[in-house]
Design a protein around this motif. Structure first.
Motif, PDB file in Angstrom:
ATOM      1  N   ALA A  35     -80.906  -1.843 -34.372  1.00  0.00           N
ATOM      2  CA  ALA A  35     -79.941  -2.658 -34.687  1.00  0.00           C
ATOM      3  C   ALA A  35     -80.161  -4.265 -34.720  1.00  0.00           C
ATOM      4  O   ALA A  35     -79.737  -5.025 -35.349  1.00  0.00           O
ATOM      5  CB  ALA A  35     -78.812  -2.478 -33.655  1.00  0.00           C
ATOM      6  N   THR A  40     -77.566  -1.164 -40.496  1.00  0.00           N
ATOM      7  CA  THR A  40     -76.410  -0.894 -40.342  1.00  0.00           C
ATOM      8  C   THR A  40     -76.021   0.560 -40.812  1.00  0.00           C
ATOM      9  O   THR A  40     -74.719   1.173 -40.784  1.00  0.00           O
ATOM     10  CB  THR A  40     -75.399  -1.801 -41.083  1.00  0.00           C
ATOM     11  OG1 THR A  40     -75.584  -1.879 -42.255  1.00  0.00           O
ATOM     12  CG2 THR A  40     -75.664  -3.291 -40.331  1.00  0.00           C
ATOM     13  N   VAL A  67     -73.468  -0.727 -33.954  1.00  0.00           N
ATOM     14  CA  VAL A  67     -73.548  -0.907 -35.462  1.00  0.00           C
ATOM     15  C   VAL A  67     -72.388  -1.025 -36.063  1.00  0.00           C
ATOM     16  O   VAL A  67     -72.259  -1.649 -37.367  1.00  0.00           O
ATOM     17  CB  VAL A  67     -74.055   0.477 -36.023  1.00  0.00           C
ATOM     18  CG1 VAL A  67     -74.166   0.799 -37.356  1.00  0.00           C
ATOM     19  CG2 VAL A  67     -75.651   0.766 -35.591  1.00  0.00           C
TER      20      VAL A  67
END
Length: 107
Positions: A35, A40, A67
């Motif tokens: 992350a 994403t 996310v």
């Protein structure tokens, strides 16, 4: 950080063994590091995960929240029946979608 395969724009994170209190910290660090790179669209491949407990489930929920906070999505793929059952019975499947395999999750 480890390089992960990418399929159709989804980063695939394969896990194996047990996702429990003993492995949760390592998996959390792995997903946090991913992350941190701005990734994403994540598929967690559970094909080789034999056991998942509440601690492991919380790690996955936390990663999904992180996310989602970046306008992304985390999906689960390939869970064996007992892992899939835990995710479904706990109600987590409503926020962490389950797919039969990685290909379906990346479609």
């Amino acid at each position: 950080m480890k390089d992960f395969p990418v399929a159709n724009g989804w980063t695939v994170v394969p896990l194996s063994g047990d996702l429990d209190d003993f492995s949760a910290r390592e998996v959390r660090h792995l997903l946090d590091a991913l992350a941190d790179t701005g990734t994403t669209r994540v598929v967690v491949d559970l094909t080789a995960v034999d056991f998942l407990d509440s601690t492991g489930l919380n790690v996955l929920i936390g990663a999904a929240r992180r996310v989602r906070g970046e306008q992304g999505t985390l999906r689960l793929a390939g869970a064996v029946p007992r892992v899939r059952d835990l995710v479904e019975l706990s109600g987590v499947a409503t926020v962490l979608p389950l797919y039969p395999d990685v290909a379906a999750a990346c479609a």
